[in-house]
Design a protein around this motif. Structure first.
Motif, PDB file in Angstrom:
ATOM      1  N   ARG A  36      79.403   6.336 -34.094  1.00 39.69           N
ATOM      2  CA  ARG A  36      78.158   6.334 -33.207  1.00 39.69           C
ATOM      3  C   ARG A  36      77.839   4.811 -32.684  1.00 39.69           C
ATOM      4  O   ARG A  36      77.897   3.921 -33.465  1.00 39.69           O
ATOM      5  CB  ARG A  36      76.725   6.623 -34.011  1.00 39.69           C
ATOM      6  N   ARG A  37      77.449   4.793 -31.314  1.00 37.69           N
ATOM      7  CA  ARG A  37      76.966   3.630 -30.846  1.00 37.69           C
ATOM      8  C   ARG A  37      75.952   2.789 -31.542  1.00 37.69           C
ATOM      9  O   ARG A  37      74.952   3.555 -31.746  1.00 37.69           O
ATOM     10  CB  ARG A  37      76.971   3.722 -29.490  1.00 37.69           C
ATOM     11  N   PRO A  38      75.930   1.594 -31.665  1.00 33.82           N
ATOM     12  CA  PRO A  38      75.019   0.899 -32.416  1.00 33.82           C
ATOM     13  C   PRO A  38      73.647   0.949 -31.508  1.00 33.82           C
ATOM     14  O   PRO A  38      73.973   0.550 -30.238  1.00 33.82           O
ATOM     15  CB  PRO A  38      75.416  -0.341 -32.977  1.00 33.82           C
ATOM     16  N   PRO A  39      72.485   0.903 -32.013  1.00 31.55           N
ATOM     17  CA  PRO A  39      71.441   0.827 -31.145  1.00 31.55           C
ATOM     18  C   PRO A  39      70.996  -0.591 -30.586  1.00 31.55           C
ATOM     19  O   PRO A  39      71.445  -1.392 -31.348  1.00 31.55           O
ATOM     20  CB  PRO A  39      70.149   1.485 -32.076  1.00 31.55           C
ATOM     21  N   ASN A  40      70.558  -0.892 -29.579  1.00 32.25           N
ATOM     22  CA  ASN A  40      70.341  -2.073 -28.963  1.00 32.25           C
ATOM     23  C   ASN A  40      71.498  -2.867 -28.751  1.00 32.25           C
ATOM     24  O   ASN A  40      71.202  -4.268 -28.454  1.00 32.25           O
ATOM     25  CB  ASN A  40      69.263  -2.667 -29.659  1.00 32.25           C
ATOM     26  N   GLU A  94      83.467  -3.837 -31.091  1.00 29.25           N
ATOM     27  CA  GLU A  94      82.512  -5.017 -31.098  1.00 29.25           C
ATOM     28  C   GLU A  94      83.086  -6.315 -31.035  1.00 29.25           C
ATOM     29  O   GLU A  94      84.163  -6.581 -31.758  1.00 29.25           O
ATOM     30  CB  GLU A  94      81.393  -4.731 -32.507  1.00 29.25           C
TER      31      GLU A  94
END
Length: 300
Positions: A290-294, A165
């Motif tokens: 896990r990939r963050p939403p949005n 990120e």
């Protein structure tokens, strides 16, 4: 064409000198010259131009070099694999990566690896830009790469293992320091800590700021992301950096972007995984998140 000839050819290219290449492969210079002459005679053309100071590749030499590197590395991996099969587990794993991942993401995984395989050392090849990373793997410089996904189409094994990120770093004295998040549009009037144009993160900054409708104004340029963190902490501007390189010892404020900005990290190789490389990839897989939403993913 035999292995010794290819080994001599790669050594001459890497060392830029017949004398140093002979020393590297453990033979005399006349013997190395004979191996090169035999190889060029078999191919019916010159592979190297002999210059007053060093050598340069001919078009034929440039074409042969990636395959020669692969052959030499394949034999080395074969030897290491045989030793591992005999429970000796000795050798060296060569990994190509970008500078920021060498500082932020890989150290903890190398630590885990060393605990599991203390007799297999790791050599990191660090590059400023993802294109150089891809070139290194294609030319056989490293066993595999850990970095942003390749830009070009990739025929060898490729797997996403994680993501990083991007965050904004500012000084504790900055007006933004009390906040937890910020939109890029809010930073259009700020001075920035920017990267040299040949650094991969320079393209990321230009892309995301362009989408936000402005061109960042640089107070200083640097070639290392961890240096950008320290310059931002010193009040020289805001910096966009991967979150995993912001060390607790640096007194700064870190703001998450809205929307969150991420980049996928992959492992990839030119040919099938060697047993040692596959074992290291398993270490990376064990820490998948896990990939963050949005979240918005950058492609550079």
């Amino acid at each position: 064409m035999n292995f010794r000839q290819l080994e001599c050819f790669v050594a001459v290219v890497d060392e830029g000198s017949f004398t140093r290449a002979a020393r590297r492969v453990g033979i005399t210079q006349p013997s190395l010259s004979q191996h090169m002459k035999a190889l060029e005679a078999e191919l019916e053309g010159a592979l190297l131009d002999r210059l007053p100071r060093g050598v340069s590749l001919t078009p034929a030499g440039r074409s042969l070099l990636p395959e020669a590197r692969t052959a030499v590395r394949a034999l080395e991996r074969g030897r290491q694999g045989a030793r591992s099969a005999l429970a000796l587990e000795l050798g060296e794993l060569e990994i190509a990566t970008v500078l920021s991942l060498a500082v932020g993401y890989l150290p903890q995984h190398i630590g885990v690896w060393h605990g599991l395989h203390p007799n297999v050392s790791i050599r990191l090849h660090e590059f400023r830009h993802r294109t150089l990373l891809e070139d290194a793997v294609e030319q056989g410089v490293a066993d595999f790469a850990v970095g942003p996904q390749p830009i070009r189409s990739w025929d060898g094994p490729l797997e996403k293992v994680t993501w990083e990120e991007f965050v904004i770093v500012v000084a504790r004295t900055d007006e933004l320091a009390g906040r937890r998040s910020v939109r890029l549009e809010e930073l259009s009037e700020h001075e920035w800590v920017l990267y040299h144009p040949d650094h991969g993160l320079a393209g990321v900054v230009d892309e995301v700021c362009g989408h936000a409708g402005f061109r960042p104004r640089g107070a200083v340029r640097i070639s290392q992301a961890e240096g950008a963190v320290r310059l931002a902490a010193a009040g020289l501007g805001v910096a966009l950096v991967p979150d995993n390189i912001v060390l607790p010892a640096v007194d700064c404020a870190v703001l998450r972007l809205v929307p969150r900005l991420i980049r996928d990290i992959a492992v990839y190789a030119r040919t099938d995984w060697s047993p040692t490389a596959a074992a290291f990839v398993d270490v990376l897989r064990s820490d998948a998140r896990r990939r963050p939403p949005n979240a918005v993913a950058v492609q550079l």
